[in-house]
Design a protein around this motif. Structure first.
Motif, PDB file in Angstrom:
ATOM      1  N   PRO A 342       0.825  -1.145  -0.088  1.00 19.67           N
ATOM      2  CA  PRO A 342       0.106   0.188  -0.185  1.00 19.67           C
ATOM      3  C   PRO A 342       0.749   1.333  -0.079  1.00 19.67           C
ATOM      4  O   PRO A 342       0.428   2.324  -0.277  1.00 19.67           O
ATOM      5  CB  PRO A 342      -0.746  -0.098   1.376  1.00 19.67           C
ATOM      6  CG  PRO A 342      -0.967  -1.649   1.718  1.00 19.67           C
ATOM      7  CD  PRO A 342       0.246  -2.359   1.262  1.00 19.67           C
ATOM      8  N   GLU A 343       1.851   1.285   0.642  1.00 17.70           N
ATOM      9  CA  GLU A 343       2.574   2.465   0.637  1.00 17.70           C
ATOM     10  C   GLU A 343       3.060   3.007  -0.614  1.00 17.70           C
ATOM     11  O   GLU A 343       3.526   4.168  -0.993  1.00 17.70           O
ATOM     12  CB  GLU A 343       4.017   2.096   1.444  1.00 17.70           C
ATOM     13  CG  GLU A 343       3.966   2.327   2.978  1.00 17.70           C
ATOM     14  CD  GLU A 343       5.286   2.298   3.701  1.00 17.70           C
ATOM     15  OE1 GLU A 343       6.348   2.261   2.968  1.00 17.70           O
ATOM     16  OE2 GLU A 343       5.055   1.936   4.878  1.00 17.70           O
ATOM     17  N   PHE A 347      -4.277   5.637  -2.300  1.00 16.90           N
ATOM     18  CA  PHE A 347      -4.870   5.355  -1.335  1.00 16.90           C
ATOM     19  C   PHE A 347      -6.312   4.657  -1.546  1.00 16.90           C
ATOM     20  O   PHE A 347      -6.737   3.972  -0.876  1.00 16.90           O
ATOM     21  CB  PHE A 347      -5.326   6.672  -0.538  1.00 16.90           C
ATOM     22  CG  PHE A 347      -6.245   7.454  -1.131  1.00 16.90           C
ATOM     23  CD1 PHE A 347      -7.766   7.203  -0.909  1.00 16.90           C
ATOM     24  CD2 PHE A 347      -6.094   8.578  -2.234  1.00 16.90           C
ATOM     25  CE1 PHE A 347      -8.763   8.019  -1.465  1.00 16.90           C
ATOM     26  CE2 PHE A 347      -7.181   9.215  -2.707  1.00 16.90           C
ATOM     27  CZ  PHE A 347      -8.372   8.984  -2.300  1.00 16.90           C
ATOM     28  N   TYR A 348      -6.960   4.642  -3.016  1.00 18.97           N
ATOM     29  CA  TYR A 348      -7.993   4.073  -2.988  1.00 18.97           C
ATOM     30  C   TYR A 348      -7.713   2.461  -3.646  1.00 18.97           C
ATOM     31  O   TYR A 348      -8.677   1.870  -3.859  1.00 18.97           O
ATOM     32  CB  TYR A 348      -8.697   4.884  -4.264  1.00 18.97           C
ATOM     33  CG  TYR A 348      -7.859   5.188  -5.471  1.00 18.97           C
ATOM     34  CD1 TYR A 348      -7.706   4.272  -6.327  1.00 18.97           C
ATOM     35  CD2 TYR A 348      -7.482   6.641  -5.394  1.00 18.97           C
ATOM     36  CE1 TYR A 348      -6.866   4.605  -7.747  1.00 18.97           C
ATOM     37  CE2 TYR A 348      -6.774   6.829  -6.711  1.00 18.97           C
ATOM     38  CZ  TYR A 348      -6.430   6.008  -7.584  1.00 18.97           C
ATOM     39  OH  TYR A 348      -5.770   6.205  -8.980  1.00 18.97           O
ATOM     40  N   ARG A 351      -7.240  -3.461  -0.534  1.00 17.59           N
ATOM     41  CA  ARG A 351      -6.077  -4.248   0.222  1.00 17.59           C
ATOM     42  C   ARG A 351      -6.597  -5.662   0.484  1.00 17.59           C
ATOM     43  O   ARG A 351      -7.646  -5.728   0.827  1.00 17.59           O
ATOM     44  CB  ARG A 351      -5.533  -3.513   1.395  1.00 17.59           C
ATOM     45  CG  ARG A 351      -4.983  -2.123   1.152  1.00 17.59           C
ATOM     46  CD  ARG A 351      -4.434  -1.404   2.458  1.00 17.59           C
ATOM     47  NE  ARG A 351      -4.096  -0.108   2.039  1.00 17.59           N
ATOM     48  CZ  ARG A 351      -3.766   0.939   3.201  1.00 17.59           C
ATOM     49  NH1 ARG A 351      -3.939   0.608   4.339  1.00 17.59           N
ATOM     50  NH2 ARG A 351      -3.616   2.156   2.601  1.00 17.59           N
ATOM     51  N   THR A 358      -1.975  -4.562  -1.634  1.00 18.35           N
ATOM     52  CA  THR A 358      -2.977  -4.126  -2.491  1.00 18.35           C
ATOM     53  C   THR A 358      -3.564  -5.035  -3.529  1.00 18.35           C
ATOM     54  O   THR A 358      -2.681  -5.894  -3.993  1.00 18.35           O
ATOM     55  CB  THR A 358      -2.625  -2.780  -3.283  1.00 18.35           C
ATOM     56  OG1 THR A 358      -1.577  -2.888  -4.081  1.00 18.35           O
ATOM     57  CG2 THR A 358      -2.144  -1.648  -2.463  1.00 18.35           C
ATOM     58  N   GLU A 377     -11.219   0.661  -3.470  1.00 20.83           N
ATOM     59  CA  GLU A 377     -12.002   0.412  -2.090  1.00 20.83           C
ATOM     60  C   GLU A 377     -13.246   1.019  -2.313  1.00 20.83           C
ATOM     61  O   GLU A 377     -13.326   2.239  -2.372  1.00 20.83           O
ATOM     62  CB  GLU A 377     -11.047   0.990  -0.970  1.00 20.83           C
ATOM     63  CG  GLU A 377     -11.658   0.960   0.271  1.00 20.83           C
ATOM     64  CD  GLU A 377     -11.938  -0.484   0.622  1.00 20.83           C
ATOM     65  OE1 GLU A 377     -11.325  -1.370   1.084  1.00 20.83           O
ATOM     66  OE2 GLU A 377     -13.240  -0.749   0.732  1.00 20.83           O
ATOM     67  N   VAL A 382     -13.369   2.726   5.175  1.00 20.01           N
ATOM     68  CA  VAL A 382     -12.030   2.245   4.923  1.00 20.01           C
ATOM     69  C   VAL A 382     -11.285   3.176   3.939  1.00 20.01           C
ATOM     70  O   VAL A 382     -10.172   3.587   4.294  1.00 20.01           O
ATOM     71  CB  VAL A 382     -11.928   0.600   4.276  1.00 20.01           C
ATOM     72  CG1 VAL A 382     -10.593   0.010   4.057  1.00 20.01           C
ATOM     73  CG2 VAL A 382     -12.766  -0.376   4.995  1.00 20.01           C
ATOM     74  N   THR A 385     -10.127   6.144   5.932  1.00 26.19           N
ATOM     75  CA  THR A 385      -9.139   5.637   6.729  1.00 26.19           C
ATOM     76  C   THR A 385      -7.674   5.617   5.754  1.00 26.19           C
ATOM     77  O   THR A 385      -6.598   6.224   6.219  1.00 26.19           O
ATOM     78  CB  THR A 385      -9.022   4.319   7.294  1.00 26.19           C
ATOM     79  OG1 THR A 385     -10.253   4.259   8.168  1.00 26.19           O
ATOM     80  CG2 THR A 385      -8.288   3.996   8.578  1.00 26.19           C
ATOM     81  N   GLN A 386      -7.903   5.153   4.702  1.00 25.52           N
ATOM     82  CA  GLN A 386      -6.449   4.972   3.902  1.00 25.52           C
ATOM     83  C   GLN A 386      -6.247   6.330   3.370  1.00 25.52           C
ATOM     84  O   GLN A 386      -4.872   6.396   3.313  1.00 25.52           O
ATOM     85  CB  GLN A 386      -6.826   3.891   2.860  1.00 25.52           C
ATOM     86  CG  GLN A 386      -7.073   2.526   3.413  1.00 25.52           C
ATOM     87  CD  GLN A 386      -7.269   1.721   1.878  1.00 25.52           C
ATOM     88  OE1 GLN A 386      -7.456   0.365   2.340  1.00 25.52           O
ATOM     89  NE2 GLN A 386      -7.409   1.845   0.821  1.00 25.52           N
ATOM     90  N   GLU A 389      -4.273   7.973   6.188  1.00 30.09           N
ATOM     91  CA  GLU A 389      -2.900   7.427   6.342  1.00 30.09           C
ATOM     92  C   GLU A 389      -1.754   7.889   5.363  1.00 30.09           C
ATOM     93  O   GLU A 389      -0.564   8.050   5.675  1.00 30.09           O
ATOM     94  CB  GLU A 389      -3.022   5.846   6.128  1.00 30.09           C
ATOM     95  CG  GLU A 389      -3.339   4.911   7.044  1.00 30.09           C
ATOM     96  CD  GLU A 389      -3.572   3.507   6.500  1.00 30.09           C
ATOM     97  OE1 GLU A 389      -4.372   2.726   7.182  1.00 30.09           O
ATOM     98  OE2 GLU A 389      -2.967   3.197   5.506  1.00 30.09           O
ATOM     99  N   LYS A 390      -2.517   8.406   4.143  1.00 34.70           N
ATOM    100  CA  LYS A 390      -1.653   8.975   3.236  1.00 34.70           C
ATOM    101  C   LYS A 390      -1.248  10.436   3.335  1.00 34.70           C
ATOM    102  O   LYS A 390      -0.507  11.101   2.750  1.00 34.70           O
ATOM    103  CB  LYS A 390      -2.099   8.676   1.770  1.00 34.70           C
ATOM    104  CG  LYS A 390      -2.067   7.386   1.306  1.00 34.70           C
ATOM    105  CD  LYS A 390      -0.921   6.994   0.569  1.00 34.70           C
ATOM    106  CE  LYS A 390      -1.230   5.494   0.191  1.00 34.70           C
ATOM    107  NZ  LYS A 390       0.154   4.979  -0.571  1.00 34.70           N
TER     108      LYS A 390
END
Lengths: 446, 446
Positions: A342-343, A347-348, A351, A358, A377, A382, A385-386, A389-390
């Motif tokens: 995912p990094e 973000f979309y 996962r 991903t 996603e 979710v 949240t993702q 995170e970014k």
């Protein structure tokens, strides 16, 4: 317009009166006979005229014949003209076995005598005079191949009930990230951005219940790079489909699509591509090989190349290495690299619950990445949240999150650069060669 | 993804296990039985569940059946879900004569309970929530019609060896005039403009020897008007062809193109358009009527409408009047208005040597202008003179004049707004209704 005969139809035509239109490729102005090679959009043909020169003894001559000879002598390369004359089949004529004896010659627009570029001019010079550069047979073929490629893709989708969308290129917010965005003033103190991709809007079609959609349209990136693979404006081929189980369903569609489209190119243009590019179009078999990213990195390392990137992704040399491996091992020019962390993904991207990786892929073609595909996603909590995170600011994305608050199907899709695909398919070393009018940081004209 | 059955295929399918996916249109939650109308991209189907309510006497019950009943009771309109169940044909079911008894129900993403728009919400509100608005059957059909229309047009061109081009939308200069242009900062102190039309670049394809080209792509106008026919971003359908004798050759191509494309729409969607829009698609006969502008003005005047414009052109009411005349007289929805004075046409329109009028036309459809077509001036000296007459600054156009200095064929083409065509074809009163995401002076989102 009715009487014009295309050069490609001359061979099949009986000897007799004919009219052709095109531009002057070459003039061979010999003392007793003149030859003009005329080109149109379908081929070249030899025109011939028995020269009538002023008599040295001053005796009377046919004024019309003298004038025609002078007119031909003065023809510049590139002049567009129409010739009415007599078609004659003659197997000694190398160019198609036909010749036209010039009756009347009508110049539509004469070219300046000096052509500003030559066949061996540098890329930048050729781009300055792209309209002349495009007259080369190779360049003309590139855009006929492009036409066939796109029509085959659209037909594939239409046959399967996809809806074509035209998503807006003017947006109030960034499409994916805030980087590399062109912005402009948009009426009373508003700012608009040019879409980097139709990403959000093709996802919107899924929540709108469209099921399956495609779009081929311009996308814009304020990317200052000067590589052979980047442009500030490019044609993006996008598709998005609902009710998938994973990115694998997207990959399956894309490989079928590409096999169909490349097959159409091979059928229609294979012989001419061989002649002009000395290249055999390889129609890929399906399925394309798939290799998880971690395994791909191991393979590349075992081949002796240590990828310097620390983020776990491949770099361009790594992409070339894994493609070389696939070609050697499976005889395939394409490979899906899957299971990205995912990094290093948007973000979309959805996962996988077990692995945390991903549900996405990159598609490499002859060592170059041409596509990113993924399941998206669709669960809004979710997704939020993702994005957080970014480090993305939720207020800019709220219009996008809204899409998923009123019901959404599982969905995914891909984006593919038309020019990259075409560049690799035709063995070119830069997307500039296969772009009608390239746009880069220092290139806005013509 | 393999097991999902589209609703349109249910009728032809035998009774038995089946899986469908879509979103909730309605829930009828009766005491003893629950009905869900599920819609997917192909239609609607009734799902049924015999309700299991908590027993009033506290006796033991099937926990799964209780849970399913509760789940269905709580379903919101718009929730996307997959249902596995038993298909049963039953002619008493009005909706397609089939019903699915729910076995398992899997929610993909639940919708919020409150839907922000209703079927009768105003246009602006509907545009705020366009992704919900597009779920309406009528709106879905609009974009399937658009898809068919475009594919038929592209197929018409492809069958005739046209080349598809993607001309750049970022330009260093104005495309036609300096009015109504969006501009943006483009790297180190450059200014870029968004193309108002591909006009210059499709002409460039002609001097490049492409012969015949088309493009369907976005165009941009910084036009502050709020009419039902204008947008700041719109999809422009463009074609350009070489070796024409006059604009008549362009008109002939365009009328064939439209008859073919509208015919494809009638074939594929005629019945559904009749059902949802109460409209019969009229496939136009060719040739379309042609009326010179001066004669059109006379006819309009004779009908009792005095056009207030003093420039000799028609105004919107004049366009409606002449179209009404054509419909009454020839039973035709289309009309080409020809022979416009140069003062009301672009500088690059070719002029007839005898009349001094331009070799151009406007195409009206049901009283609205949807196209301007013309033969272009390809003689650079004449072109420069005509530009100067319009007061255009030659230094901004020199890159364009260059196109014609190295030879050029006679050529012409047209530009047509996709949304206007679609709006009229489907009897809509605004292009907003037929645009995926409309862009106007106060509309940049979603």
């Amino acid at each position: 317009m009715s009487e014009r005969v295309l050069v490609q139809h001359l061979q099949a035509r009986q000897d007799g009166p004919v009219s052709v239109s095109g531009w002057v490729e070459t003039v061979r102005d010999q003392k007793k006979v003149q030859f003009v090679i005329l080109r149109d959009e379908t081929g070249s043909v030899q025109l011939v005229n028995p020269a009538t020169r002023p008599a040295e003894d001053g005796s009377e001559q046919d004024a019309g014949a003298l004038a025609l000879t002078t007119l031909i002598s003065e023809l510049s390369h590139g002049t567009f003209l129409t010739v009415a004359g007599e078609l004659k089949h003659d197997e000694r004529v190398k160019l198609g076995g036909v010749e036209i004896k010039i009756g009347a010659l009508d110049v539509a627009a004469a070219a300046l005598a000096e052509t500003p570029i030559a066949a061996d001019s540098g890329m930048d010079k050729r781009m300055d005079w792209r309209f002349l550069d495009l007259r080369q047979r190779r360049n003309n073929l590139i855009f006929r191949v492009q036409t066939t490629l796109e029509h085959a893709m659209r037909s594939y989708w239409i046959d399967r009930d996809y809806i074509e969308v035209h998503s807006p290129k003017l947006m109030a917010s960034a499409s994916e990230s805030n980087a590399e965005l062109f912005s402009l003033d948009y009426f009373e103190d508003q700012t608009a951005y040019l879409a980097q991709s139709p990403q959000f809007f093709k996802q919107m079609a899924q929540v709108a219940g469209f099921g399956k959609i495609f779009e081929i349209a311009p996308a814009f990136r304020a990317d200052p790079s000067f590589t052979s693979r980047h442009a500030t404006e490019f044609t993006s081929i996008d598709a998005e489909i609902s009710w998938i189980d994973s990115h694998e369903d997207v990959a399956t569609m894309q490989e079928e699509l590409l096999a169909t489209a490349i097959g159409a190119v091979a059928d229609k243009h294979g012989a001419e591509i061989k002649e002009l590019f000395d290249l055999d179009i390889v129609v890929p078999t399906v399925p394309f090989p798939r290799i998880p990213l971690a395994e791909a990195r191991e393979i590349v390392k075992a081949r002796g190349y240590d990828i310097p990137r620390t983020d776990g992704d491949l770099d361009p040399e790594g992409e070339r290495q894994i493609s070389a491996h696939v070609l050697e091992t499976y005889g395939h020019q394409f490979v899906f690299i899957t299971d990205y962390h995912p990094e290093i993904r948007a973000f979309y991207h959805m996962r996988d619950e077990k692995t945390g990786l991903t549900k996405s892929y990159d598609l490499l073609f002859q060592g170059v990445e041409i596509t990113t595909g993924a399941q998206r996603e669709h669960r809004v909590d979710v997704l939020i949240t993702q994005a957080a995170e970014k480090g993305l600011e939720p207020e800019h994305l709220d219009f996008y999150f809204d899409f998923f608050r009123y019901g959404a199907p599982p969905h995914g899709g891909f984006g593919m650069g038309l020019a990259r695909l075409l560049m690799l398919l035709l063995g070119q070393d830069s997307i500039r060669e296969v772009t009608y009018l390239f746009r880069g940081p220092t290139r806005l004209a013509p």
